[in-house]
Design a protein around this motif. Structure first.
Motif, PDB file in Angstrom:
ATOM      1  N   ALA A 253       0.831  -1.211   0.000  1.00 59.27           N
ATOM      2  CA  ALA A 253       0.000   0.000   0.000  1.00 59.27           C
ATOM      3  C   ALA A 253       0.859   1.252   0.000  1.00 59.27           C
ATOM      4  O   ALA A 253       0.535   2.246  -0.666  1.00 59.27           O
ATOM      5  CB  ALA A 253      -0.934  -0.004   1.204  1.00 59.27           C
TER       6      ALA A 253
ATOM      7  N   ARG B  30      -3.595   0.653  -7.842  1.00 62.02           N
ATOM      8  CA  ARG B  30      -4.480   0.458  -6.685  1.00 62.02           C
ATOM      9  C   ARG B  30      -5.687  -0.404  -7.061  1.00 62.02           C
ATOM     10  O   ARG B  30      -6.101  -1.284  -6.294  1.00 62.02           O
ATOM     11  CB  ARG B  30      -4.934   1.804  -6.133  1.00 62.02           C
ATOM     12  CG  ARG B  30      -5.427   1.723  -4.673  1.00 62.02           C
ATOM     13  CD  ARG B  30      -5.890   3.068  -4.157  1.00 62.02           C
ATOM     14  NE  ARG B  30      -4.904   4.126  -4.271  1.00 62.02           N
ATOM     15  CZ  ARG B  30      -3.879   4.302  -3.422  1.00 62.02           C
ATOM     16  NH1 ARG B  30      -3.709   3.473  -2.409  1.00 62.02           N
ATOM     17  NH2 ARG B  30      -3.047   5.301  -3.588  1.00 62.02           N
ATOM     18  N   PHE B  31      -6.257  -0.160  -8.234  1.00 66.07           N
ATOM     19  CA  PHE B  31      -7.377  -0.982  -8.692  1.00 66.07           C
ATOM     20  C   PHE B  31      -6.967  -2.455  -8.753  1.00 66.07           C
ATOM     21  O   PHE B  31      -7.714  -3.340  -8.330  1.00 66.07           O
ATOM     22  CB  PHE B  31      -7.851  -0.530 -10.076  1.00 66.07           C
ATOM     23  CG  PHE B  31      -8.606   0.769 -10.090  1.00 66.07           C
ATOM     24  CD1 PHE B  31      -9.314   1.190  -8.979  1.00 66.07           C
ATOM     25  CD2 PHE B  31      -8.618   1.568 -11.231  1.00 66.07           C
ATOM     26  CE1 PHE B  31     -10.021   2.385  -8.990  1.00 66.07           C
ATOM     27  CE2 PHE B  31      -9.315   2.760 -11.261  1.00 66.07           C
ATOM     28  CZ  PHE B  31     -10.017   3.175 -10.131  1.00 66.07           C
TER      29      PHE B  31
ATOM     30  N   ALA C  36      -4.477  -3.927  -7.182  1.00 62.20           N
ATOM     31  CA  ALA C  36      -4.169  -4.432  -5.836  1.00 62.20           C
ATOM     32  C   ALA C  36      -5.437  -4.804  -5.087  1.00 62.20           C
ATOM     33  O   ALA C  36      -5.460  -5.770  -4.308  1.00 62.20           O
ATOM     34  CB  ALA C  36      -3.370  -3.388  -5.058  1.00 62.20           C
ATOM     35  N   GLN C  37      -6.498  -4.046  -5.305  1.00 64.07           N
ATOM     36  CA  GLN C  37      -7.753  -4.282  -4.589  1.00 64.07           C
ATOM     37  C   GLN C  37      -8.555  -5.438  -5.172  1.00 64.07           C
ATOM     38  O   GLN C  37      -9.451  -5.965  -4.502  1.00 64.07           O
ATOM     39  CB  GLN C  37      -8.597  -3.002  -4.598  1.00 64.07           C
ATOM     40  CG  GLN C  37      -7.994  -1.869  -3.774  1.00 64.07           C
ATOM     41  CD  GLN C  37      -8.711  -0.543  -3.983  1.00 64.07           C
ATOM     42  OE1 GLN C  37      -9.523  -0.398  -4.911  1.00 64.07           O
ATOM     43  NE2 GLN C  37      -8.408   0.431  -3.138  1.00 64.07           N
ATOM     44  N   ALA C  38      -8.245  -5.817  -6.406  1.00 62.37           N
ATOM     45  CA  ALA C  38      -8.978  -6.915  -7.043  1.00 62.37           C
ATOM     46  C   ALA C  38      -8.620  -8.239  -6.367  1.00 62.37           C
ATOM     47  O   ALA C  38      -7.455  -8.517  -6.092  1.00 62.37           O
ATOM     48  CB  ALA C  38      -8.640  -6.973  -8.536  1.00 62.37           C
ATOM     49  N   GLU C  39      -9.612  -9.053  -6.092  1.00 62.32           N
ATOM     50  CA  GLU C  39      -9.389 -10.354  -5.458  1.00 62.32           C
ATOM     51  C   GLU C  39      -9.284 -11.430  -6.537  1.00 62.32           C
ATOM     52  O   GLU C  39     -10.194 -11.603  -7.341  1.00 62.32           O
ATOM     53  CB  GLU C  39     -10.517 -10.670  -4.484  1.00 62.32           C
ATOM     54  CG  GLU C  39     -10.593  -9.713  -3.296  1.00 62.32           C
ATOM     55  CD  GLU C  39     -11.656 -10.118  -2.289  1.00 62.32           C
ATOM     56  OE1 GLU C  39     -12.246 -11.213  -2.468  1.00 62.32           O
ATOM     57  OE2 GLU C  39     -11.891  -9.360  -1.333  1.00 62.32           O
TER      58      GLU C  39
ATOM     59  N   VAL D  80       1.064  -4.829  -6.277  1.00 61.97           N
ATOM     60  CA  VAL D  80      -0.281  -5.336  -6.564  1.00 61.97           C
ATOM     61  C   VAL D  80      -0.453  -6.803  -6.208  1.00 61.97           C
ATOM     62  O   VAL D  80      -1.555  -7.333  -6.277  1.00 61.97           O
ATOM     63  CB  VAL D  80      -0.661  -5.109  -8.044  1.00 61.97           C
ATOM     64  CG1 VAL D  80      -0.448  -3.664  -8.439  1.00 61.97           C
ATOM     65  CG2 VAL D  80       0.106  -6.035  -8.971  1.00 61.97           C
TER      66      VAL D  80
ATOM     67  N   THR E 204      -9.099  -5.488 -13.561  1.00 60.86           N
ATOM     68  CA  THR E 204      -9.950  -6.464 -12.869  1.00 60.86           C
ATOM     69  C   THR E 204     -10.101  -7.753 -13.664  1.00 60.86           C
ATOM     70  O   THR E 204     -10.282  -8.827 -13.083  1.00 60.86           O
ATOM     71  CB  THR E 204     -11.349  -5.878 -12.596  1.00 60.86           C
ATOM     72  OG1 THR E 204     -11.939  -5.452 -13.838  1.00 60.86           O
ATOM     73  CG2 THR E 204     -11.253  -4.693 -11.647  1.00 60.86           C
TER      74      THR E 204
END
Length: 612
Positions: A212, A238-239, A241-244, A286, A370
């Motif tokens: 982060a 950031r997008f 990194a946040q994707a699972e 990420v 994503t």
């Protein structure tokens, strides 16, 4: 017709097995087949299809899409002449004539004995040393008719293309070979990329930070994608990194095919470690374990250098498992060669190509961050962007932010070519005026400057004080200078023919509309245009931009629109009263009714990031 080498299907099967018969490695398989046998026969496609579990139609779809793959035999020595407009103005016609006379064949032909093929190819990233050509995997620059005659005589006498570079070519290191073939022409080295760069300093500092915190630094620096669209790099990371997801990917877009752009070529030669460092930092940020470096086919001469750098970094623990001793930090990169397709500079098309498909753009949303490569979250940035990221982690976000101007931070590599004394690479802070750059490059007498390549903007003398920033004249790096004796309409017609040739053909607006734009420009050059044709150019251009599926169609009318705006007298001078002339028309609106649905226009800022 010259006969190609008959493909041993056992050898074709072995090539497939080299890539685990993985259909996603189709481009690698077919490139290897092309290199070994000089063409891809139907029998070969059947073998590849059987080994990879695909239909022969699917294999042929890939083989027929890329310019460097051939369904008919090519010569043992294939000569590809760059026919960019800069090369033409630098003496290409005389070079072509010399090749044709020396080889006894015309462009587009193969000699009867199968020894030579002679072809045109679009911009190969060597506009600063034109005319240039690829001879198999070897690059030759600054061609003249005299050089051509000497080269052909040597090749006919049994010399290899590599021997044209050095009689001891095999003893040279990959870096020395690249330097012998191509000049870097670094005219101004700035503070970020082309000045002194400490080794892996950014990566070492990144390892001491959380993912982060790394992304926060990139975001605070103001770094934006350096391919021209300028999407915020920190936001993209950031997008992702946040994707699972179970897998994530980092892809470097080294497919700089925009005519007039060659900055990444220099970074790949002089800063390959910095590039890989930047990709590794992105992976840390990420959570990616796998990376792909997509290298355009025209830069195949750099392949040994990149492979050497990757191998060296693996040996030093900078790639692979537990990077720099950090348990759980695993990341490696494979090199993916392109095969001559401009559209693969568009990130969706590039991902398709990496997947072993024709390089066709993907419909968005979903976006690559994503749902990208193989359906997993994927970060795609270009060479310059990753190199900047590595330097930011070393020197800090504020250091980078303080360079440039508001909204356009840091430095930019400008590829300057055309009618100037000092063509080459200039690393300068954002905010410089076009006039100031022309003075540095010795192009003060320019009548027109193309900023951002054909998909950018052509400006005239009265606007040379405009600034090179994202908010004024955004550019992926290309600055092409044209002197007063150049014909603006000739330039425009060439660039429209380029877009016609490079369209993937998926959607009607781009496939058909650009052909009609090119024909309309030809009418102006021939003095056959009437006043209504100017409105026709504008209306058709607007329709193509509105309804095209990807960035190629959205920007292909730019050569026309920017010259209509900045050089209106060029068009009006060629207009004649209509009299009894009948203007050919085409109901483009009806033809693209389906394309309007497919385009799915979005206002999202990310939707503008269609290049790198």
């Amino acid at each position: 017709m010259a006969q190609g080498k008959t493909a041993d299907q056992d050898q074709v099967a072995l090539i497939c097995e080299r890539y685990q018969s993985d259909p996603h490695r189709m481009l690698d398989i077919l490139r290897d087949v092309q290199d070994r046998f000089r063409w891809i026969s139907r029998e070969t496609m059947a073998t590849v299809a059987a080994k990879t579990g695909l239909t022969q139609v699917a294999v042929e779809g890939v083989a027929s899409f890329y310019a460097f793959l051939s369904l008919t035999p090519r010569g043992r020595v294939t000569i590809r002449l760059c026919d960019d407009i800069v090369d033409r103005f630098a003496g290409l016609p005389a070079v072509v004539e010399a090749f044709e006379n020396a080889l006894g064949i015309a462009v587009g032909q193969t000699s009867a004995d199968g020894a030579f093929s002679l072809e045109y190819t679009p911009c190969i990233g060597l506009c600063d040393q034109a005319p240039a050509a690829m001879i198999n995997d070897v690059v030759l620059t600054g061609l003249t008719p005299e050089k051509v005659r000497e080269m052909v005589a040597a090749l006919k006498g049994g010399k290899r293309p590599e021997d044209l570079i050095s009689h001891r070519f095999d003893a040279l290191s990959p870096y020395e070979r690249a330097k012998r073939m191509v000049k870097n022409n670094v005219r101004h080295a700035g503070a970020v990329l082309l000045g002194p760069v400490p080794e892996d300093a950014g990566l070492m500092k990144a390892l001491a930070q959380t993912p982060a915190a790394i992304i926060d630094q990139i975001a605070a620096s103001g770094l934006r994608g350096c391919g021209g669209a300028g999407f915020t790099t920190g936001m993209k990371w950031r997008f992702a990194a946040q994707a699972e997801a179970d897998r994530k990917f980092i892809i470097c877009n080294a497919d700089e095919g925009e005519p007039g752009t060659f900055k990444d070529r220099v970074l790949l030669t002089e800063r390959p470690h910095l590039l890989i460092e930047g990709m590794t930092i992105a992976a840390r940020a990420v959570g990616a374990r796998e990376g792909i470096l997509y290298l355009r086919g025209e830069y195949v001469y750099l392949r040994p250098l990149i492979e050497e750098v990757l191998a060296e970094r693996r040996a030093r623990g900078l790639l692979g498992t537990a990077i720099m001793g950090v348990e759980g930090f695993d990341f490696d990169i494979r090199l993916q060669m392109g095969a001559g397709a401009y559209i693969c500079g568009e990130e969706g098309a590039l991902i398709s190509s990496c997947e072993g498909l024709p390089g066709e753009p993907k419909t968005r949303p979903p976006f690559p961050v994503t749902c990208g490569y193989l359906g997993f979250p994927t970060v795609v940035n270009n060479v310059e962007t990753f190199c900047h990221a590595a330097r930011i982690l070393d020197c800090g976000a504020q250091w980078f932010f303080d360079m440039g101007t508001e909204g356009s931070h840091g430095t930019k590599l400008f590829s300057v070519s055309g009618d100037c004394i000092n063509p080459g690479i200039y690393e300068l802070p954002y905010g410089l005026s076009v006039r100031a750059l022309l003075e540095m490059a010795g192009g003060e007498d320019a009548a027109a400057v193309l900023v951002g390549g054909p998909s950018g903007t052509m400006i005239a003398r009265d606007t040379f004080d405009r600034k090179l920033t994202f908010d004024d004249l955004a550019t992926g790096g290309a600055i092409v200078v044209f002197s007063p004796e150049r014909n603006i309409l000739e330039i425009v017609e060439y660039y429209m023919s380029f877009f016609v040739h490079e369209s993937c053909g998926y959607c009607t607006p781009c496939r058909v509309g650009n052909v009609f734009l090119q024909k309309a420009v030809a009418k102006f050059r021939q003095g056959l245009a009437n006043p209504a044709d100017i409105a026709y150019l504008k209306d058709l251009s607007a329709t193509i931009i509105e309804t095209s599926r990807c960035g190629l169609g959205m920007t292909s009318p730019n050569p026309i629109l920017s010259t209509l705006e900045n050089f209106p007298l060029v068009y009006s001078a060629m207009v004649k009263p209509p009299k009894d002339r009948i203007r050919a028309t085409f109901d483009i609106q009806s033809a693209i009714s389906d394309a309007r649905v497919l385009a799915k226009r979005r206002s999202s800022i990310y939707d503008k990031d269609f290049t790198k």
